[in-house]
Design a protein around this motif. Structure first.
Motif, PDB file in Angstrom:
ATOM      1  N   SER A 177       0.603  -1.549   0.270  1.00  0.00           N
ATOM      2  CA  SER A 177      -0.076  -0.077  -0.131  1.00  0.00           C
ATOM      3  C   SER A 177       1.009   1.843   0.400  1.00  0.00           C
ATOM      4  O   SER A 177       0.465   1.989  -1.115  1.00  0.00           O
ATOM      5  CB  SER A 177      -0.914  -0.294   1.257  1.00  0.00           C
ATOM      6  N   VAL A 178       1.928   1.120   0.527  1.00  0.00           N
ATOM      7  CA  VAL A 178       3.128   2.023   0.145  1.00  0.00           C
ATOM      8  C   VAL A 178       3.082   2.734  -0.298  1.00  0.00           C
ATOM      9  O   VAL A 178       3.272   4.022  -0.834  1.00  0.00           O
ATOM     10  CB  VAL A 178       3.552   2.058   1.818  1.00  0.00           C
ATOM     11  N   ILE A 179       3.821   1.743  -1.918  1.00  0.00           N
ATOM     12  CA  ILE A 179       4.311   1.527  -2.955  1.00  0.00           C
ATOM     13  C   ILE A 179       3.360   2.384  -3.214  1.00  0.00           C
ATOM     14  O   ILE A 179       3.292   3.223  -4.696  1.00  0.00           O
ATOM     15  CB  ILE A 179       4.716   0.754  -3.642  1.00  0.00           C
ATOM     16  N   GLN A 180       1.980   1.889  -2.759  1.00  0.00           N
ATOM     17  CA  GLN A 180       0.415   2.565  -4.416  1.00  0.00           C
ATOM     18  C   GLN A 180       0.586   3.580  -3.895  1.00  0.00           C
ATOM     19  O   GLN A 180       0.272   4.771  -4.962  1.00  0.00           O
ATOM     20  CB  GLN A 180      -0.837   1.695  -4.013  1.00  0.00           C
ATOM     21  N   ILE A 181       0.482   3.688  -2.549  1.00  0.00           N
ATOM     22  CA  ILE A 181       0.246   5.950  -1.748  1.00  0.00           C
ATOM     23  C   ILE A 181       1.701   6.445  -3.003  1.00  0.00           C
ATOM     24  O   ILE A 181       1.125   7.723  -3.281  1.00  0.00           O
ATOM     25  CB  ILE A 181       0.083   5.934  -0.514  1.00  0.00           C
TER      26      ILE A 181
ATOM     27  N   GLY B 280       7.598  11.776   2.045  1.00  0.00           N
ATOM     28  CA  GLY B 280       7.393  11.143   2.484  1.00  0.00           C
ATOM     29  C   GLY B 280       7.476   9.796   2.747  1.00  0.00           C
ATOM     30  O   GLY B 280       7.735   9.155   3.467  1.00  0.00           O
ATOM     31  N   SER B 281       6.345   9.012   1.836  1.00  0.00           N
ATOM     32  CA  SER B 281       6.179   8.054   1.916  1.00  0.00           C
ATOM     33  C   SER B 281       7.890   7.153   1.474  1.00  0.00           C
ATOM     34  O   SER B 281       7.554   5.786   1.523  1.00  0.00           O
ATOM     35  CB  SER B 281       5.194   7.566   0.860  1.00  0.00           C
ATOM     36  N   SER B 282       8.155   8.297   0.601  1.00  0.00           N
ATOM     37  CA  SER B 282       9.595   6.907   0.258  1.00  0.00           C
ATOM     38  C   SER B 282      10.476   6.640   1.708  1.00  0.00           C
ATOM     39  O   SER B 282      11.404   5.756   1.272  1.00  0.00           O
ATOM     40  CB  SER B 282      10.270   8.118   0.196  1.00  0.00           C
TER      41      SER B 282
ATOM     42  N   LEU C  63      20.299   6.416  -2.260  1.00  0.00           N
ATOM     43  CA  LEU C  63      20.314   7.896  -2.689  1.00  0.00           C
ATOM     44  C   LEU C  63      18.740   8.630  -3.302  1.00  0.00           C
ATOM     45  O   LEU C  63      18.950   9.746  -2.860  1.00  0.00           O
ATOM     46  CB  LEU C  63      21.110   7.886  -4.210  1.00  0.00           C
ATOM     47  N   VAL C  64      17.584   7.911  -3.449  1.00  0.00           N
ATOM     48  CA  VAL C  64      16.551   8.586  -3.774  1.00  0.00           C
ATOM     49  C   VAL C  64      16.284   8.717  -2.412  1.00  0.00           C
ATOM     50  O   VAL C  64      15.547  10.216  -2.513  1.00  0.00           O
ATOM     51  CB  VAL C  64      15.765   7.462  -4.625  1.00  0.00           C
ATOM     52  N   HIS C  65      16.234   8.636  -0.789  1.00  0.00           N
ATOM     53  CA  HIS C  65      15.677   8.820  -0.064  1.00  0.00           C
ATOM     54  C   HIS C  65      16.381  10.964   0.646  1.00  0.00           C
ATOM     55  O   HIS C  65      15.719  11.699   0.669  1.00  0.00           O
ATOM     56  CB  HIS C  65      16.013   8.177   1.611  1.00  0.00           C
ATOM     57  N   LEU C  66      17.517  10.817  -0.636  1.00  0.00           N
ATOM     58  CA  LEU C  66      18.596  12.317   0.480  1.00  0.00           C
ATOM     59  C   LEU C  66      17.542  13.265  -0.608  1.00  0.00           C
ATOM     60  O   LEU C  66      17.725  14.238  -0.259  1.00  0.00           O
ATOM     61  CB  LEU C  66      19.396  11.848  -0.417  1.00  0.00           C
ATOM     62  N   LEU C  67      17.557  12.546  -1.827  1.00  0.00           N
ATOM     63  CA  LEU C  67      16.347  13.657  -2.901  1.00  0.00           C
ATOM     64  C   LEU C  67      14.554  13.525  -1.777  1.00  0.00           C
ATOM     65  O   LEU C  67      14.075  14.643  -2.649  1.00  0.00           O
ATOM     66  CB  LEU C  67      16.236  12.981  -4.011  1.00  0.00           C
ATOM     67  N   SER C  68      14.030  13.432  -1.207  1.00  0.00           N
ATOM     68  CA  SER C  68      13.079  12.766  -0.815  1.00  0.00           C
ATOM     69  C   SER C  68      12.986  13.830   0.494  1.00  0.00           C
ATOM     70  O   SER C  68      12.603  15.313   0.742  1.00  0.00           O
ATOM     71  CB  SER C  68      12.790  12.313   0.628  1.00  0.00           C
ATOM     72  N   ILE C  69      14.809  14.301   1.366  1.00  0.00           N
ATOM     73  CA  ILE C  69      14.710  15.259   2.168  1.00  0.00           C
ATOM     74  C   ILE C  69      15.572  16.689   1.465  1.00  0.00           C
ATOM     75  O   ILE C  69      14.457  17.128   1.814  1.00  0.00           O
ATOM     76  CB  ILE C  69      16.491  14.678   3.799  1.00  0.00           C
ATOM     77  N   LEU C  70      15.635  16.367   0.579  1.00  0.00           N
ATOM     78  CA  LEU C  70      15.473  18.015  -0.258  1.00  0.00           C
ATOM     79  C   LEU C  70      14.577  18.359  -0.479  1.00  0.00           C
ATOM     80  O   LEU C  70      14.332  19.542  -0.352  1.00  0.00           O
ATOM     81  CB  LEU C  70      17.031  17.414  -1.371  1.00  0.00           C
TER      82      LEU C  70
END
Length: 140
Positions: free
Chosen positions: A11-15, A56-58, A72-79
């Protein structure tokens, strides 16, 4: 093209995916629509909310692990979560040039470029767009 791989995902991936697709569509509308209007501001708040959901969901998606459970995608989420309040602040201060710059770069980096990476083989969105890959049939 089939939504089945996405609908079979957690569900988190769907959201995450549906919020990203909605933010992508709304972002395109925002760039094409007149600026500074009540609709632009209202839809802009919706876009910001969707981007918060996407970023946030990432943090609950750990399909690619580079640093422990994160990538590394999580760094983009923080940014993204840092840029969003600044983007809003620039609009409220009527610093239109900086607001435009932040919005465009966030749209391109966090939605377009990151979205293109989801189309790589082995990713769920690759299966959604291009179909599931099947093992090559052996002799016989």
């Amino acid at each position: 093209m089939s939504l089945a791989p996405l609908l079979e995902a957690s569900s988190v991936i769907q959201i995450h995916a549906f919020a990203a697709l909605a933010a992508l569509a709304i972002g395109i509308v925002q760039f094409a629509a007149p600026k500074g209007t009540l609709p632009h501001r209202s839809v802009g708040w919706l876009w910001v909310l969707l981007m918060v959901v996407v970023a946030g969901s990432s943090f609950w998606i750990h399909e690619i692990r580079t640093f422990g459970p994160f990538s590394l995608v999580h760094l983009l989420s923080i940014l993204t979560l840092i840029v969003l309040p600044n983007l809003v602040m620039m609009a409220r201060r009527h610093e239109v040039g900086m607001h435009r710059h932040l919005a465009r770069n966030l749209f391109i980096g966090a939605l377009v470029i990151a979205g293109l990476f989801t189309l790589l083989p082995g990713r769920i969105m690759h299966e959604v767009v291009f179909g599931r890959t099947t093992a090559a049939a052996g002799p016989g």
